[in-house]
Scaffold this motif. Structure first.
Motif, PDB file in Angstrom:
ATOM      1  N   LYS A  18      16.873  19.661   6.795  1.00  8.84           N
ATOM      2  CA  LYS A  18      17.267  18.317   7.218  1.00  8.84           C
ATOM      3  C   LYS A  18      16.752  18.022   8.620  1.00  8.84           C
ATOM      4  O   LYS A  18      16.561  18.927   9.435  1.00  8.84           O
ATOM      5  CB  LYS A  18      18.790  18.174   7.178  1.00  8.84           C
ATOM      6  CG  LYS A  18      19.398  18.285   5.789  1.00  8.84           C
ATOM      7  CD  LYS A  18      20.907  18.142   5.841  1.00  8.84           C
ATOM      8  CE  LYS A  18      21.527  18.183   4.455  1.00  8.84           C
ATOM      9  NZ  LYS A  18      21.317  19.472   3.780  1.00  8.84           N
ATOM     10  N   GLN A  21      19.017  14.541  14.501  1.00  6.32           N
ATOM     11  CA  GLN A  21      18.825  13.223  15.106  1.00  6.32           C
ATOM     12  C   GLN A  21      18.273  13.366  16.517  1.00  6.32           C
ATOM     13  O   GLN A  21      18.955  13.147  17.525  1.00  6.32           O
ATOM     14  CB  GLN A  21      20.143  12.445  15.090  1.00  6.32           C
ATOM     15  CG  GLN A  21      20.610  12.113  13.687  1.00  6.32           C
ATOM     16  CD  GLN A  21      21.859  11.262  13.674  1.00  6.32           C
ATOM     17  OE1 GLN A  21      22.356  10.815  14.715  1.00  6.32           O
ATOM     18  NE2 GLN A  21      22.394  11.021  12.487  1.00  6.32           N
ATOM     19  N   ASN A 155      21.298   2.525   2.687  1.00  5.16           N
ATOM     20  CA  ASN A 155      21.971   3.775   2.349  1.00  5.16           C
ATOM     21  C   ASN A 155      20.968   4.663   1.624  1.00  5.16           C
ATOM     22  O   ASN A 155      20.773   4.547   0.409  1.00  5.16           O
ATOM     23  CB  ASN A 155      23.179   3.492   1.452  1.00  5.16           C
ATOM     24  CG  ASN A 155      23.924   4.749   1.073  1.00  5.16           C
ATOM     25  OD1 ASN A 155      23.880   5.754   1.789  1.00  5.16           O
ATOM     26  ND2 ASN A 155      24.605   4.724  -0.065  1.00  5.16           N
ATOM     27  N   THR A 157      19.950   7.864   0.003  1.00  7.85           N
ATOM     28  CA  THR A 157      20.648   9.002  -0.585  1.00  7.85           C
ATOM     29  C   THR A 157      19.704  10.043  -1.190  1.00  7.85           C
ATOM     30  O   THR A 157      20.170  11.041  -1.736  1.00  7.85           O
ATOM     31  CB  THR A 157      21.606   8.520  -1.688  1.00  7.85           C
ATOM     32  OG1 THR A 157      20.880   7.732  -2.648  1.00  7.85           O
ATOM     33  CG2 THR A 157      22.722   7.667  -1.093  1.00  7.85           C
ATOM     34  N   GLU A 163      18.281   9.085   8.191  1.00  9.11           N
ATOM     35  CA  GLU A 163      19.593   8.492   8.456  1.00  9.11           C
ATOM     36  C   GLU A 163      19.378   7.121   9.081  1.00  9.11           C
ATOM     37  O   GLU A 163      18.960   7.013  10.235  1.00  9.11           O
ATOM     38  CB  GLU A 163      20.399   9.381   9.397  1.00  9.11           C
ATOM     39  CG  GLU A 163      21.814   8.908   9.654  1.00  9.11           C
ATOM     40  CD  GLU A 163      22.687   8.959   8.422  1.00  9.11           C
ATOM     41  OE1 GLU A 163      23.392   7.962   8.175  1.00  9.11           O
ATOM     42  OE2 GLU A 163      22.663   9.979   7.711  1.00  9.11           O
ATOM     43  N   ASP A 165      21.430   4.819  10.111  1.00 12.54           N
ATOM     44  CA  ASP A 165      22.261   4.509  11.285  1.00 12.54           C
ATOM     45  C   ASP A 165      21.607   5.013  12.571  1.00 12.54           C
ATOM     46  O   ASP A 165      21.821   4.439  13.651  1.00 12.54           O
ATOM     47  CB  ASP A 165      23.651   5.134  11.128  1.00 12.54           C
ATOM     48  CG  ASP A 165      24.503   4.389  10.118  1.00 12.54           C
ATOM     49  OD1 ASP A 165      23.977   4.058   9.041  1.00 12.54           O
ATOM     50  OD2 ASP A 165      25.692   4.142  10.394  1.00 12.54           O
ATOM     51  N   TYR A 166      20.818   6.069  12.473  1.00  9.54           N
ATOM     52  CA  TYR A 166      20.078   6.571  13.632  1.00  9.54           C
ATOM     53  C   TYR A 166      18.813   5.746  13.862  1.00  9.54           C
ATOM     54  O   TYR A 166      18.462   5.424  14.999  1.00  9.54           O
ATOM     55  CB  TYR A 166      19.719   8.036  13.428  1.00  9.54           C
ATOM     56  CG  TYR A 166      18.865   8.632  14.526  1.00  9.54           C
ATOM     57  CD1 TYR A 166      19.387   8.880  15.789  1.00  9.54           C
ATOM     58  CD2 TYR A 166      17.522   8.932  14.297  1.00  9.54           C
ATOM     59  CE1 TYR A 166      18.608   9.413  16.797  1.00  9.54           C
ATOM     60  CE2 TYR A 166      16.728   9.476  15.300  1.00  9.54           C
ATOM     61  CZ  TYR A 166      17.282   9.715  16.546  1.00  9.54           C
ATOM     62  OH  TYR A 166      16.493  10.239  17.547  1.00  9.54           O
ATOM     63  N   LYS A 195      26.019   2.857   3.781  1.00 10.11           N
ATOM     64  CA  LYS A 195      26.821   4.005   3.352  1.00 10.11           C
ATOM     65  C   LYS A 195      28.263   3.821   3.813  1.00 10.11           C
ATOM     66  O   LYS A 195      28.553   3.107   4.782  1.00 10.11           O
ATOM     67  CB  LYS A 195      26.231   5.301   3.902  1.00 10.11           C
ATOM     68  CG  LYS A 195      26.443   5.514   5.384  1.00 10.11           C
ATOM     69  CD  LYS A 195      25.952   6.909   5.793  1.00 10.11           C
ATOM     70  CE  LYS A 195      26.271   7.175   7.259  1.00 10.11           C
ATOM     71  NZ  LYS A 195      25.847   8.531   7.668  1.00 10.11           N
ATOM     72  N   SER A 198      29.723   3.505   7.641  1.00 11.17           N
ATOM     73  CA  SER A 198      28.702   3.062   8.587  1.00 11.17           C
ATOM     74  C   SER A 198      29.270   2.011   9.541  1.00 11.17           C
ATOM     75  O   SER A 198      30.106   1.180   9.167  1.00 11.17           O
ATOM     76  CB  SER A 198      27.509   2.478   7.825  1.00 11.17           C
ATOM     77  OG  SER A 198      26.564   1.920   8.720  1.00 11.17           O
ATOM     78  N   TYR A 273      12.633  13.272  14.166  1.00 19.06           N
ATOM     79  CA  TYR A 273      12.132  11.924  13.900  1.00 19.06           C
ATOM     80  C   TYR A 273      10.931  11.638  14.798  1.00 19.06           C
ATOM     81  O   TYR A 273      10.871  12.092  15.950  1.00 19.06           O
ATOM     82  CB  TYR A 273      13.231  10.886  14.151  1.00 19.06           C
ATOM     83  CG  TYR A 273      14.318  10.911  13.101  1.00 19.06           C
ATOM     84  CD1 TYR A 273      14.332   9.986  12.060  1.00 19.06           C
ATOM     85  CD2 TYR A 273      15.335  11.869  13.144  1.00 19.06           C
ATOM     86  CE1 TYR A 273      15.328  10.003  11.095  1.00 19.06           C
ATOM     87  CE2 TYR A 273      16.331  11.893  12.181  1.00 19.06           C
ATOM     88  CZ  TYR A 273      16.325  10.956  11.159  1.00 19.06           C
ATOM     89  OH  TYR A 273      17.300  10.991  10.208  1.00 19.06           O
ATOM     90  N   GLN A 323       9.846   9.122   5.289  1.00 19.54           N
ATOM     91  CA  GLN A 323       9.976  10.544   5.590  1.00 19.54           C
ATOM     92  C   GLN A 323       8.752  11.312   5.118  1.00 19.54           C
ATOM     93  O   GLN A 323       7.992  10.847   4.267  1.00 19.54           O
ATOM     94  CB  GLN A 323      11.231  11.135   4.943  1.00 19.54           C
ATOM     95  CG  GLN A 323      11.161  11.291   3.431  1.00 19.54           C
ATOM     96  CD  GLN A 323      12.441  11.829   2.834  1.00 19.54           C
ATOM     97  OE1 GLN A 323      13.266  11.062   2.329  1.00 19.54           O
ATOM     98  NE2 GLN A 323      12.626  13.138   2.863  1.00 19.54           N
TER      99      GLN A 323
END
Length: 450
Positions: A18, A21, A155, A157, A163, A165-166, A195, A198, A273, A323
């Motif tokens: 993963k 952040q 969202n 998944t 992510e 939100d980041y 999500k 959030s 990222y 990604q």
């Protein structure tokens, strides 16, 4: 108060690798950048507007859609057009641009309070329209058709997904501007899926909190659960990261396709990222620092379920991708007894291995091996376990194979896209390429109807 949508069916693959952040070091600039027609579903016969040697700016049209001259595809960088690569039957494979390092932009005058038609024209001229997809057929949105609704997902998944939100931190204005613009392009609703939990807060849209395993975050799941498509209706779909790109353009007037993506996977040399420009050569951008090993690695532009393998024939980062995933190829693995071992470190949907006893928090390392051969048989009830849509996936696949148009329509072909069947393909013991079948079915149906 946001609506809540709960999904029970599905499968969330807990893979190792993963992205934390945090931002990685800036990437190197590629020797060339490319616009690839295959990145845009439905773009089969583009018309080229430039020649090798032409000087272009970021936002200069390079080609246009044959059926709609105003729908153009623009250069991501400023520089010189170096090649128009063609394949069999003169199919356009890519248009390459050598950057000049200045990054000059075409000038677009963005007025305040644009009306729907004015907004549509500026999105078409700038190339931002290419971010929109329509259903049915999961292809580039037709500017001549007004959508019933627009669905935006924030969202993500999919396995090891970024992510949002980041990604949106510090860019809340871009998100709001983009969503407000979309709300002007439809008389219906703009559904914005986030999500559960959030903290994203937006207006001019219907916010929907989504709970559940993958594919809960896909637009196809949102459509099916919130407002299914009937024959003759059209909806648009896009990811919230595409809305960020669109919103930045409407704020600044500059065609800047740069996006922040997640670098993930068990065999990635670094995780985090990084900002990348679509069309950039991935291997050049990372300077050989992408994989742990030099050989026996698979670099995927996208997630492991729907992404595209990066190779010498396909080296460019595609538009709309969020990604990069690096996993072992698996071609150097020689297992003793294979499936006959207990397999505590191997994932199995059917509990063939004892790894299911390790709990849901266990992270798995998966390689790219198929571990079996394709069989001309569809196993009953396999797809239903991971397919949350109110559609019979087995029967729809059979109808697509037979190209039974009335049956395909009755079973919901207009609602789906290939990505909706990615998990079905993953759990399929017959190793049938379901996403490829669905893509062919949608394309053939589109040609038959039009």
């Amino acid at each position: 108060m946001a609506k809540v949508m709960r999904i029970k069916k599905g499968l969330s693959l807990n893979l190792k690798g993963k992205a934390p952040q945090e931002c990685l070091s800036p990437l190197s600039q590629s020797s060339t950048y490319a616009v690839v027609p295959d990145d845009f579903p439905g773009l089969t016969m583009p018309k080229i507007m430039v020649r090798p040697g032409d000087q272009v700016k970021a936002g200069t049209p390079l080609m246009h859609y044959k059926g709609c001259e105003e729908l153009v595809f623009t250069s991501p960088v400023s520089g010189e057009v170096t090649a128009v690569n063609r394949g069999a039957k003169r199919k356009v494979l890519s248009i390459e641009v050598k950057p000049d390092g200045k990054q000059d932009y075409e000038e677009f005058q963005i007025g305040k309070d644009l009306k729907a038609e004015e907004l549509k024209q500026i999105l078409l001229k700038s190339g931002m329209w290419t971010l929109l997809r329509q259903r049915p057929f999961d292809r580039l949105a037709n500017p001549a058709i007004e959508p019933r609704d627009i669905f935006v997902t924030a969202n993500f998944t999919a396995p090891l997904a970024a992510e949002f939100d980041y990604l949106v931190q510090g860019r809340e204005d871009d998100l709001q501007v983009g969503l407000t613009a979309l709300s002007k392009l439809t008389k219906g609703q703009v559904y914005f899926g986030i999500k559960s939990g959030s903290k994203i807060s937006v207006k001019d849209v219907v916010t929907v909190e989504i709970e559940g395993p993958h594919p809960a975050g896909l637009c196809g799941t949102m459509i099916n659960k919130l407002a299914p498509i009937n024959k003759g209706e059209t909806v648009w779909t896009l990811k919230a990261t595409d809305v960020l790109v669109m919103g930045r353009f409407l704020r600044t007037g500059k065609v800047d396709y740069t996006r922040k993506i997640a670098v993930t996977g068990s065999d990635a040399a670094q995780h985090g990222y990084v900002d990348i420009m679509p069309g950039q050569k991935i291997e050049e951008a990372f300077g050989g620092k992408l994989c742990v090993k030099a050989d026996h690695e698979r670099v995927i532009a996208g997630d492991v379920l729907t992404g595209r393998r990066v190779s010498s024939e396909s080296p460019f980062f595609p538009q709309g991708c969020d990604q990069i995933t690096v996993i072992p190829e698996g071609d150097d693995v020689d297992e003793f007894f294979g499936w006959a071992t207990p397999g505590f470190g191997k994932f199995s949907m059917s509990r063939t291995f004892f790894s299911w006893m390790c709990g849901k928090k266990k992270e798995y390392v998966m390689d790219a091996r198929i571990k079996g051969g394709e069989r001309a048989i569809i196993m009953s009830n396999e797809y239903d376990k991971v397919f949350p849509l109110d559609i019979f996936p087995e029967y729809l696949i059979k109808a697509i194979i037979a190209f039974d148009i009335p049956r395909m329509e009755a079973l919901g072909i207009y609602e789906v896209a290939p990505e909706d069947f990615a998990l079905c393909e993953f759990v399929d013991t017959s190793k049938i390429e379901l996403q490829h079948l669905v893509r062919e079915g949608l394309d053939h149906l589109y040609k038959e109807i039009n």
